[in-house]
Write an enzyme that holds these catalytic residues in place. Structure first.
Site, PDB file in Angstrom:
ATOM      1  N   SER A 156       0.840  -1.190   0.000  1.00  0.00           N
ATOM      2  CA  SER A 156       0.000   0.000   0.000  1.00  0.00           C
ATOM      3  C   SER A 156       0.884   1.254   0.000  1.00  0.00           C
ATOM      4  O   SER A 156       1.637   1.460  -0.945  1.00  0.00           O
ATOM      5  CB  SER A 156      -0.954  -0.042   1.199  1.00  0.00           C
ATOM      6  OG  SER A 156      -2.033   0.823   1.022  1.00  0.00           O
ATOM      7  N   ASP A 180      -9.667  -4.668  -5.388  1.00  0.00           N
ATOM      8  CA  ASP A 180      -9.210  -3.634  -4.465  1.00  0.00           C
ATOM      9  C   ASP A 180      -9.524  -2.274  -5.063  1.00  0.00           C
ATOM     10  O   ASP A 180      -9.055  -1.954  -6.152  1.00  0.00           O
ATOM     11  CB  ASP A 180      -7.706  -3.789  -4.239  1.00  0.00           C
ATOM     12  CG  ASP A 180      -7.095  -2.642  -3.449  1.00  0.00           C
ATOM     13  OD1 ASP A 180      -7.849  -1.916  -2.767  1.00  0.00           O
ATOM     14  OD2 ASP A 180      -5.853  -2.490  -3.507  1.00  0.00           O
ATOM     15  N   HIS A 216      -6.613  -6.120  -1.472  1.00  0.00           N
ATOM     16  CA  HIS A 216      -5.520  -5.225  -1.105  1.00  0.00           C
ATOM     17  C   HIS A 216      -4.335  -5.982  -0.484  1.00  0.00           C
ATOM     18  O   HIS A 216      -4.464  -6.607   0.561  1.00  0.00           O
ATOM     19  CB  HIS A 216      -6.046  -4.179  -0.122  1.00  0.00           C
ATOM     20  CG  HIS A 216      -5.231  -2.933  -0.036  1.00  0.00           C
ATOM     21  ND1 HIS A 216      -5.050  -2.085  -1.101  1.00  0.00           N
ATOM     22  CD2 HIS A 216      -4.545  -2.370   0.992  1.00  0.00           C
ATOM     23  CE1 HIS A 216      -4.302  -1.060  -0.732  1.00  0.00           C
ATOM     24  NE2 HIS A 216      -3.972  -1.218   0.530  1.00  0.00           N
TER      25      HIS A 216
END
Length: 492
Positions: A187, A424, A449
């Site tokens: 991320s 995601d 994710h």
């Protein structure tokens, strides 16, 4: 809270700029994300005895030469030597770049390094991000977050420079000057990994950037793309579920418009405290749907939410929605607004989004949510009221790039894997197509994710195993080329 779930909650903090247009919400975290604690999500096995913790005396400000810039703090990192072949044979080094959370969460939830280090004889390193966990300047969390003058040293460029210093120090101490480094991140950490490869190619041979929305800045990606993907996931799962959610917002507003309405809503949703507004309830519900979509795998959270809505036999829309809340949270004494003290992650990420990480997520007209477009002027004013400083919405693309990303990177970039699961919502801002022979996009239709970095499991679907194997083959190719080039260079 279990550390693996806490890690997921930290990732959800990206939603901090997308929930509503008010000052408190626009830079806040959706507290409903805390319901993740009820799910059986993958966690790393207990901390290994092979882990060794170190602290590096880190420079506070890498980019100035004022006396105060030379202040230092202790930055934490962990090394696992178990699989390493050693510097003498130039065995590789896998480095996990910490993001907006304590180091322990990466140790428990990012299994990619530990699962694959043995096949490469790799050293494993985890580095904690400045201002998070135990890597806090100014002596304490309270002092570090006291004001904007102190928080001004919390930014991505300083973090990358921290990582560079620590990596150089590790290689020097281990006499591993020619050991190639692969940086890995999830991320925001994935963005850092890709940016590190671009900014410090002399230190990192390659980068694996998982679920890194590097293109969700400066209007490169449509603002409403995030919520469009969530809507698509729910609608593909169940049309009736999608329609129920879409209609529920106006029902909530209708109740709230009555003198007794908030009291009734508080009762219907068994809130922990009486609701102060309809937006308080809607924000929590929105967070549930967002989290369910973003982290759908491996617990099939969207399916769970929709099954609860569709299988509840009543014409009362709000009763159906409450069934989804219970299915998502589990059986609790109360729901919606439990007391949740602000964590170090929330405090830090609020600042980061109000300074440089301006991800302009808004809600468009064609989703299952009520429209709420992102308004930059409102966002800037909210940040000024909160911190006394204005965000720099164009800084990320100025410093790291983003516009004409494919055209630019195919000319000078190399050795980056951008991995994304297309379920995601942050994949909307990810790199989804190959840029060059060595900058590769690895996508999965049903992925969520950062799923590829989770510890592997016997229950992993075939497509997830395939995704990881592709990533490993690419990394192996980088290393093979590197060793051949190094051998030729040393022969002179």
């Amino acid at each position: 809270m279990d550390s693996s779930v806490e890690w997921l909650l930290f990732l959800v903090v990206f939603l901090s700029i997308s929930i509503s247009s008010s000052s408190a919400d626009r830079i806040g975290i959706p507290r409903g994300a805390a319901v993740l604690k009820k799910h059986h999500l993958p966690s790393k096995r207990a901390f290994s005895g092979d882990l060794h913790t170190y602290f590096y005396t880190q420079t506070l400000d890498h980019f100035n030469y004022k006396p105060e810039s030379y202040a230092t703090f202790q930055q934490r990192y962990v090394i696992n030597y178990k699989y390493w072949g050693g510097g003498a044979v130039t065995a590789p080094i896998f480095v996990c770049l910490g993001a907006e959370q304590a180091l322990e969460t990466d140790l428990q939830t990012i299994g990619f390094l530990d699962d694959n280090a043995a096949r490469f004889n790799a050293l494993i390193v985890y580095i904690e991000h400045r201002y998070y966990g135990e890597s806090v300047p100014f002596g304490s969390r309270e002092e570090a977050f006291r004001n904007a003058y102190r928080m001004g040293y919390l930014n991505s460029a300083q973090a990358l420079a921290d990582y560079a210093e620590i990596m150089a120090d590790i290689k020097n101490n281990l006499q591993a000057s020619h050991s190639p480094v692969i940086v890995i991140g999830a991320s925001y950490g994935g963005m850092l990994a890709s940016w590190f490869r671009l900014k410090y190619p002399h230190l990192a041979l390659g980068a694996l950037a998982s679920s890194a929305p590097v293109l969700y800045f400066d209007n490169i990606t449509p603002s409403d793309a995030f919520y469009s993907i969530i809507t698509k996931s729910f609608r593909e799962t169940s049309e009736s579920c999608y329609q129920t959610i879409r209609r529920s917002w106006s029902v909530i507003d209708s109740y709230a418009s009555q003198p007794w309405g908030l009291s009734v809503l508080s009762s219907k949703f068994r809130t922990c405290y009486p609701l102060n507004s309809a937006s308080e309830l809607k924000k929590e519900l929105e967070s549930i749907y967002v989290v369910a979509s973003q982290f759908n795998q491996p617990a099939y959270l969207v399916n769970r939410v929709c099954a609860a809505i569709d299988e509840t036999q009543t014409d009362d829309i709000l009763f159906k929605i409450f069934a989804a809340v219970v299915a998502f949270n589990g059986n609790n004494r109360c729901y919606i607004n439990p007391p949740t003290p602000e964590s170090q992650t929330v405090t830090g990420w609020k600042w980061q989004t109000c300074s440089e990480m301006v991800i302009p997520i808004g809600v468009g007209e064609n989703t299952m949510f009520q429209p709420n477009p992102f308004d930059l002027n409102t966002f800037i004013n909210d940040c000024i009221r909160t911190y006394g400083v204005a965000p720099r919405p164009h800084w990320i693309t100025s410093y790291y790039g983003g516009n004409d990303f494919n055209f630019i990177l195919q000319k000078f970039g190399s050795n980056i894997i951008f991995s994304n699961g297309l379920r995601d919502p942050f994949s909307a801002g990810g790199v989804l197509e190959h840029i060059s022979k060595s900058i590769r996009a690895v996508t999965t239709t049903y992925g969520s994710h950062c799923l590829d970095l989770f510890p592997k499991s016997d229950n992993d679907p075939e497509w997830l195993t395939k995704q990881r194997n592709i990533e490993l083959r690419i990394i192996k190719g980088w290393l093979v080329t590197y060793y051949a080039d190094l051998k030729a260079f040393q022969k002179g």
